[in-house]
Design a protein around this motif. Structure first.
Motif, PDB file in Angstrom:
ATOM      1  N   UNK A 145       0.851  -1.189   0.000  1.00 60.72           N
ATOM      2  CA  UNK A 145       0.000   0.000   0.000  1.00 60.72           C
ATOM      3  C   UNK A 145       0.888   1.241   0.000  1.00 60.72           C
ATOM      4  N   UNK A 146       0.671   2.092  -0.999  1.00 62.49           N
ATOM      5  CA  UNK A 146       1.443   3.340  -1.125  1.00 62.49           C
ATOM      6  C   UNK A 146       2.943   3.073  -1.124  1.00 62.49           C
ATOM      7  N   UNK A 147       3.349   2.073  -1.895  1.00 62.43           N
ATOM      8  CA  UNK A 147       4.753   1.703  -2.075  1.00 62.43           C
ATOM      9  C   UNK A 147       5.405   1.175  -0.799  1.00 62.43           C
ATOM     10  N   UNK A 148       4.593   0.846   0.207  1.00 61.13           N
ATOM     11  CA  UNK A 148       5.141   0.244   1.419  1.00 61.13           C
ATOM     12  C   UNK A 148       4.628  -1.182   1.530  1.00 61.13           C
ATOM     13  N   UNK A 149       5.540  -2.106   1.832  1.00 64.66           N
ATOM     14  CA  UNK A 149       5.182  -3.525   1.924  1.00 64.66           C
ATOM     15  C   UNK A 149       5.342  -3.989   3.375  1.00 64.66           C
ATOM     16  N   UNK A 150       4.340  -4.720   3.848  1.00 65.29           N
ATOM     17  CA  UNK A 150       4.422  -5.393   5.148  1.00 65.29           C
ATOM     18  C   UNK A 150       4.366  -6.891   4.870  1.00 65.29           C
ATOM     19  N   UNK A 151       5.394  -7.616   5.340  1.00 61.79           N
ATOM     20  CA  UNK A 151       5.464  -9.064   5.154  1.00 61.79           C
ATOM     21  C   UNK A 151       5.192  -9.726   6.504  1.00 61.79           C
ATOM     22  N   UNK A 152       4.198 -10.632   6.522  1.00 62.49           N
ATOM     23  CA  UNK A 152       3.785 -11.264   7.779  1.00 62.49           C
ATOM     24  C   UNK A 152       3.687 -12.764   7.616  1.00 62.49           C
ATOM     25  N   UNK A 153       3.850 -13.469   8.718  1.00 56.11           N
ATOM     26  CA  UNK A 153       3.496 -14.879   8.774  1.00 56.11           C
ATOM     27  C   UNK A 153       2.012 -14.989   9.104  1.00 56.11           C
ATOM     28  N   UNK A 154       1.330 -15.832   8.361  1.00 51.01           N
ATOM     29  CA  UNK A 154      -0.082 -16.061   8.622  1.00 51.01           C
ATOM     30  C   UNK A 154      -0.201 -17.211   9.618  1.00 51.01           C
ATOM     31  N   UNK A 155      -0.437 -16.868  10.882  1.00 51.60           N
ATOM     32  CA  UNK A 155      -0.514 -17.883  11.917  1.00 51.60           C
ATOM     33  C   UNK A 155      -1.802 -18.698  11.836  1.00 51.60           C
ATOM     34  N   UNK A 156      -2.795 -18.167  11.147  1.00 52.86           N
ATOM     35  CA  UNK A 156      -4.090 -18.849  11.064  1.00 52.86           C
ATOM     36  C   UNK A 156      -4.067 -19.999  10.071  1.00 52.86           C
ATOM     37  N   UNK A 157      -3.359 -19.812   8.946  1.00 51.13           N
ATOM     38  CA  UNK A 157      -3.471 -20.755   7.843  1.00 51.13           C
ATOM     39  C   UNK A 157      -4.732 -20.423   7.074  1.00 51.13           C
ATOM     40  N   UNK A 158      -5.618 -21.344   6.950  1.00 55.92           N
ATOM     41  CA  UNK A 158      -6.901 -21.050   6.326  1.00 55.92           C
ATOM     42  C   UNK A 158      -7.656 -20.045   7.188  1.00 55.92           C
ATOM     43  N   UNK A 159      -8.555 -19.260   6.556  1.00 52.25           N
ATOM     44  CA  UNK A 159      -9.280 -18.224   7.294  1.00 52.25           C
ATOM     45  C   UNK A 159      -9.981 -18.797   8.515  1.00 52.25           C
ATOM     46  N   UNK A 160      -9.938 -18.058   9.619  1.00 48.03           N
ATOM     47  CA  UNK A 160     -10.502 -18.537  10.878  1.00 48.03           C
ATOM     48  C   UNK A 160     -12.015 -18.678  10.830  1.00 48.03           C
ATOM     49  N   UNK A 161     -12.660 -18.050   9.839  1.00 49.36           N
ATOM     50  CA  UNK A 161     -14.120 -18.221   9.784  1.00 49.36           C
ATOM     51  C   UNK A 161     -14.481 -19.654   9.398  1.00 49.36           C
ATOM     52  N   UNK A 162     -13.532 -20.391   8.846  1.00 47.87           N
ATOM     53  CA  UNK A 162     -13.790 -21.791   8.502  1.00 47.87           C
ATOM     54  C   UNK A 162     -13.533 -22.650   9.741  1.00 47.87           C
ATOM     55  N   UNK A 163     -14.577 -22.892  10.488  1.00 47.85           N
ATOM     56  CA  UNK A 163     -14.440 -23.604  11.763  1.00 47.85           C
ATOM     57  C   UNK A 163     -14.208 -25.101  11.555  1.00 47.85           C
TER      58      UNK A 163
END
Length: 751
Positions: A146-164
């Motif tokens: 966003x606006x030439x700035x990058x944030x790199x993260x680890x996705x601790x959830x994996x698949x979206x948490x709404x998928x119970x």
């Protein structure tokens, strides 16, 4: 324990609820933003959020952020992270990339650059390279530009948490689980459940709201039944912490299910989604506590097996995207409001809809409105206290005590009205005065009969005076739930014979226009005038005007509500002379398979459905009338899953149909040469063939009701001698049509 900065994403509009939830889960330094919340905590805090958050989509652990004015900057920034600390060299990964810029113009290209940087980093460090896995990767990486700035993260959830993990089956428009949880929290369900209140969903679909409600009431972690999370193969994963959290969640689940859970029940008219809901409930291991059953909205009421003093009715009705759907759904919402007012006073109710205007049809005033999003669709949760003060009523109904100003206003209006009536009386010709006298005499005779038989629409006059050759029908209806009923009149002037001078005919029509509002005391704007002629082609289906010039309303006929439009079409949507036939069908329909041919607006099918028909099939060539039928179904809380509508040439459909029926209504027009038909229909000529084809699909022991309104019609008894034929015409003529008993003829035909 080491503290980290995290970011939790959620559906837009649930940020405030997620903020509170994360605080309760032990997060600190919370900061709300669009579609998410930043927070701090230990790795245990993040694990707890993954396991217990009912609202989040993702729990992300940011690793780095940097400026990326070019694709090279993106590569270098990601390449600088020590990926060997997070992923095995021979592991699998998946990159989710969000955002674009002048140099990175699509997300797929951005994802490839991030992947290349990670692969190159691990290959250079270890000599091995990971591979991409679109399903179940060892590590999921989230990169946001966003606006030439990058944030790199680890996705601790994996698949979206709404998928119970419990929703194996779903309906046509499923609600995400975390949105359902957010709606329940906004509706006050946690507090209602804690106080022992019930939850009922009259249109439960595949059961998402019900299951989420049970998880809340029983203190069950929504992530407990998930197969895996994104952090479980992360090299820095602390499995001891994770197992302790899971053990705690299992214990809380055991304790929660041992206590007495509140009543949670769901209903839907579609048996297929009820079956889906049952499977989902079993998968969630809640089948001992949740109950769902197939039930029409018309049958929705408080369960009788237990004493439920209060609770929450919460539902996500359809909201429609096409005009025809929206018009029918207005009736559905109106019926839902009626069920709430009649059955659930003292309860809370919530309606989640992508079309808040439909909520205005319910006849209830919302005390709270929450703006939410269902995916990208702006929606609202409308909350109601089901109490008389929330009913949308006229000012007089709301308060029996009139102020002096109100009394003066009403008195002034009455004086004006009386003055107008005096002026109208003075303008009446001798002929118009004679017509007034006749109308008032008929009204006096029929009013008591109509009131005694709960009839709100009837024929008042049918060419009683030959010089005023018209049919005049009166209707008492509502334009909206909660609004007072009003009287309407529909005047259908019969075309004058050629021997009658046109000027004289015009003068007689002018007399009718003066006499009707005066005699019936109905304002001119609630009176419709039409001239009936023999229709040709599709004329009977065409609108008289582009837009209605008066109110569209509904009338109550017995247990049914029926949609009336006096302004746009030659007919109003309800054949009044068939009232006894409809009542007869209702009394015969219990557990029967009902077929309605030339169904018009399907009023007979409404009666059959409300009489307990196993199912109904209604066939008509006009899509206009079938859409009208949909409104009638919705107005009575009936679904199309059990009441099928077929747009087809009835004669051809009947010839090709192989399905058997126990009760059939065959009520063809006298004549039709519509372009949509393969041949001209003439009821006198064609009735034998039509009846033979109908009897072919009539089950043994079944009944065919054959009717038509051709006054010169003669039934060919000899050609139909193979059947038992009983003329019941006299029994199907009600009091308001006894002056003209030839309005229709009717027979019962059996094998």
């Amino acid at each position: 324990m080491t503290q980290f900065q995290f970011f939790a994403t959620c559906p837009k509009s649930l940020e405030g609820l997620l903020f509170s939830e994360l605080g309760q889960l032990g997060a600190t330094e919370l900061r709300e933003t669009v579609a998410g919340v930043y927070f701090s905590g230990s790795i245990e805090t993040a694990y707890r959020a993954c396991l217990w958050s009912r609202l989040a989509n993702k729990i992300l652990l940011p690793l780095t952020s940097f400026e990326a004015a070019s694709q090279e900057d993106l590569y270098d920034g990601v390449r600088a992270i020590r990926w060997e600390d997070h992923l095995k060299p021979d592991g699998t990964l998946l990159v989710d990339f969000v955002g674009t810029s002048d140099t990175i113009r699509n997300t797929q290209f951005g994802a490839v650059k991030v992947k290349d940087a990670i692969v190159d980093c691990l290959r250079d460090a270890t000599g091995e390279r990971p591979s991409v896995a679109k399903q179940d990767p060892d590590l999921r990486i989230n990169a946001r530009l966003s606006r030439d700035k990058v944030v790199v993260s680890l996705d601790l959830s994996g698949d979206s948490l709404h998928r119970r993990g419990y929703r194996l089956k779903q309906g046509s428009a499923p609600m995400k689980e975390n949105l359902a949880a957010g709606i329940l929290i906004r509706a006050g369900w946690p507090e209602i459940a804690a106080a022992g209140g019930a939850l009922l969903d009259p249109m439960c679909g595949s059961g998402t709201i019900l299951i989420e409600a049970a998880l809340i009431a029983a203190d069950i972690a929504p992530g407990l039944s998930r197969v895996s999370f994104g952090f479980e193969r992360w090299l820095k994963h602390d499995n001891a912490v994770w197992q302790a959290l899971r053990d705690e969640a299992h214990e809380r689940r055991r304790v929660g299910l041992e206590k007495e859970l509140p009543e949670i029940r769901g209903y839907d008219a579609d048996v297929r989604v009820i079956r889906a809901a049952e499977e989902n409930i079993v998968t969630a291991e809640l089948d001992h506590w949740l109950r769902v059953s197939r039930k029409e909205l018309a049958e929705f009421k408080k369960p009788t097996h237990t004493e439920l003093k209060n609770g929450l009715v919460l539902s996500n009705p359809p909201y429609g995207e096409r005009l025809g759907e929206v018009e029918s759904l207005k009736m559905l919402y109106a019926h839902l409001g009626e069920r709430l007012r009649n059955e659930f006073q003292g309860w809370r109710a919530g309606v989640f809809t992508g079309n808040p205007e439909l909520g205005k049809q319910m006849g209830l005033r919302a005390d709270k409105k929450y703006k939410l999003f269902n995916g990208t669709i702006p929606s609202e949760l409308l909350m109601f206290n089901i109490a008389s003060e929330a009913f949308v009523q006229s000012r007089i109904e709301q308060d029996d005590r009139f102020s002096r100003d109100e009394e003066k206003r009403i008195a002034a209006e009455e004086r004006v009205r009386e003055t107008n009536r005096q002026e109208q009386a003075a303008a009446l010709s001798n002929g118009a005065q004679m017509l007034v006298n006749r109308l008032q005499k008929n009204l006096k005779q029929l009013e008591k009969w109509a009131r005694k038989n709960d009839i709100n629409a009837y024929r008042l006059y049918d060419a009683d005076m030959p010089e005023y050759s018209a049919a005049i029908d009166v209707y008492c209806g509502q334009t909206q739930p909660g609004k007072p009923e009003q009287w309407y009149a529909n005047v259908q002037e019969y075309a004058a014979p050629k021997s009658v001078d046109e000027d004289r005919a015009a003068q007689r029509f002018a007399d009718i226009e003066l006499a009707v509002p005066f005699a019936l005391d109905i304002p001119a704007e609630r009176i419709s005038y039409k001239q009936r002629r023999r229709n040709k082609g599709t004329q009977q289906y065409e609108k008289l005007t582009e837009l209605p010039t008066g109110d569209v309303f509904s009338v109550q006929e017995g247990a049914a509500k029926l949609h009336i439009n006096m302004w746009q079409y030659l007919d109003t949507g309800l054949f009044l002379d068939h009232r006894p036939v409809r009542k007869m069908i209702a009394s015969m329909a219990k557990d029967q398979r009902f077929l309605n041919l030339f169904c018009y607006t399907a009023t007979a099918s409404v009666y059959a459905a409300m009489g307990g028909a196993r199912y109904t099939v209604s066939v008509d060539m006009s899509n206009t009338y079938l859409n009208w039928a949909r409104k009638n179904y919705a107005l009575n809380g009936l679904s199309e899953s059990k009441n099928r509508l077929e747009q087809a040439d009835c004669l051809k459909w009947l010839e090709e149909n192989e399905q058997q029926f126990d009760l059939i209504l065959l009520d063809p027009p006298s004549f039709s040469n519509s372009k949509r038909m393969e041949d001209v229909l003439d009821v006198q000529r064609d009735h034998v063939n039509m009846i033979h084809n109908a009897m072919r699909v009539l089950a043994e022991g079944g009944t065919l009701i054959f009717s038509n309104n051709l006054r010169t019609f003669k039934l060919d008894a000899e050609a139909l001698s193979a059947y038992t034929v009983k003329d019941i015409s006299a029994k199907t003529i009600d009091e308001d049509f006894k002056r003209n008993p030839k309005i229709h003829q009717c027979w019962l035909i059996t094998h």
